[in-house]
Design an enzyme around this catalytic site. Sequence first.
Site, short mmCIF file in Angstrom:
data_model
loop_
_atom_site.label_atom_id
_atom_site.label_comp_id
_atom_site.label_asym_id
_atom_site.label_seq_id
_atom_site.Cartn_x
_atom_site.Cartn_y
_atom_site.Cartn_z
N CYS A 381 0.83 -1.20 0.00
CA CYS A 381 0.00 0.00 0.00
C CYS A 381 0.87 1.26 0.00
CB CYS A 381 -1.00 -0.05 1.15
SG CYS A 381 -2.44 0.98 0.81
N HIS A 526 -3.33 -4.90 0.33
CA HIS A 526 -2.75 -5.43 1.57
C HIS A 526 -2.82 -6.96 1.52
CE1 HIS A 526 -2.30 -1.74 3.95
NE2 HIS A 526 -3.38 -1.31 3.31
N GLU A 528 -1.20 -9.02 3.01
CA GLU A 528 -0.98 -9.62 4.34
C GLU A 528 -2.30 -10.04 4.99
OE1 GLU A 528 -0.44 -6.46 3.52
OE2 GLU A 528 -0.93 -5.05 5.12
N1 GLN Z 1 -1.90 6.72 3.16
C1 GLN Z 1 -2.00 6.06 1.91
C2 GLN Z 1 -3.36 6.23 1.28
O1 GLN Z 1 -4.32 6.53 1.95
C3 GLN Z 1 -1.66 4.58 2.07
C4 GLN Z 1 -2.63 3.83 2.91
C5 GLN Z 1 -2.10 2.52 3.41
O2 GLN Z 1 -0.91 2.27 3.35
N2 GLN Z 1 -2.97 1.68 3.92
O3 GLN Z 1 -3.53 6.05 0.11
#
Ligand code: GLN
Length: 549
Positions: A381, A526, A528
């Site tokens: 992400c 994600h 994970e």
């Molecule tokens: N802050 C970033 C976004 O909102 C990444 C979010 C995250 O890593 N879950 O796009």
Amino acid sequence: MSDKKCKYIFVTGGVLSGVGKGITAASIGAILKAKGYKVTMQKCDPYLNVDAGLLNPVEHGECFVTHDGVETDLDLGHYERFLDFETSKYSITLSGSIYKELIERERAGGFHGKTVQLVPHFTGLVCEKIEKASVDSDIHIVEIGGTVGDYEGLPFVEAIRLFANKVGRKNCLYVSVVYVPFIHTSNELKTKPAQNALKDLRGFGIIPDVVCVRTEKPCGREICEKIAAFSGISSDAVVNLPDIQSVYDVPFNVLKSGVLAILNDFVGDDRGPDMSRWKEFSRRRALKYKKTVRIGLVAKYVGNDDTYMCVTEALKAAAAWDKVNLDLVWVNAEEVEKNIDLLRGLDGIVVPGGFGARGVEGKTKAAEYALKNNIPYLGLCLGLQVACIAAARRGGVKDANSEEFGASEKDGNNVIYIMEEQKGKESTGGTMRLGDYRAVLKSGSKVAEIYKKAMKSGEYIYGTKVLGDGDVEVVERHRHRYEVNQKFLPAISAGGVLVSGLSPDGKLVEFVEAPEYKFFVATQAHPEFKSRPLHPHPLFREFVKMAEA
Ligand code: GLN
């Protein structure tokens, strides 16, 4: 089996919280699943929060996201890991969401002038939620957060008592997890708090069918018998679950404790659970190997496993199945900004998800460092966003940045930006791209090959499909607001990083990789969240393998 009526297991805690009620519940679930049942789980938590999206991860641990896009706490992650199933919006029931729904219904005139009360309205809605969460399951396990007796938890305790009236007491199994402390000065275990906790539970009309006695060290039978005698419970139903090194050995502890006979009786069969894969995992985890991989987790909150629970669990499982020791190095992203040498000696770098500007320059530097030195890199992400920023900087956009970190759009170099429809909602909860989204991975890319191989071997499926043209469609969970601005793709690729996966409509960048490198892969998702101890996520497996090579 699914034509049978569902049976319910309710797990409550006494004496104090944080003694492994959730892991005990999940272990019971894992055993029943290994007996061949379809098992689901649900957490009822007495917080007034509506969901976990706005909770501070330092205090509360990682925010876990369900496939249908609900932000929950990390307990649901344990459930998924132990039961290898996907939780849903029905798997979490917070007081806040129950009150919200009741109040909204009341405001809309849904109660036709009646007084709205904790009993029967709150309790009734909780029962409805339990029924919804258990649709299609053979056995549904409900964990009640906190300890019995807490003011805020009482309506839930009343609801699970009432639930037996609905479905029949014989279809419900109540499990109480109590703590028995060892008092060092008098060198003895004290059962009094447990007795009192069970008295409280009795006072609310629940006599448990199983009492799990949590102790630091294994206790003598006499302790369980004493608790049984004082609580009016048969002594076979009171079992000891001492502390154990790994949570993944708790199912074996539960099996040893004698609970299986009670579970068999409850479900009406005495088939033994097939724990062979659990045993293999447990064996591999416990072994010490010749090789060790040093993986740096470049993060904002360091040293706190809870905050990055799914990431660390995915790495640990990947290392165990790969037969290497994992040396997890916590690297403070803010310090990397000043001292890149902190990354020296690492075999692999993970940049996990994150929000806000703090430490982001360090994370970007970590991605730059991985690119410069061909160190295996896995970006999750935010880890994809900083990888793209790093690549764009290498590719000539010197001040490449993200709109999230203060750079305004007029700077023109926001490689990561907020899309039109999200504008103005940046500081509010619930406006993110959450839950499952499909991505199409380009045929021949490294990620396409990794997913394809895992799908073919049956190690990881979760919606993976090979499309007619050789592209691979995958489904992963998301939690983010910002996206890669595709205007910068030429600069990003000049920096060595190419897009390897897009959303099916081609609008959003989902996966990137540096093809010439050992392993430089990042995803806007994600992965994970879908990694399991018995089936680690293929991206984590490949990353660990490459870090080891
Ligand atoms: N802050 C970033 C976004 O909102 C990444 C979010 C995250 O890593 N879950 O796009």
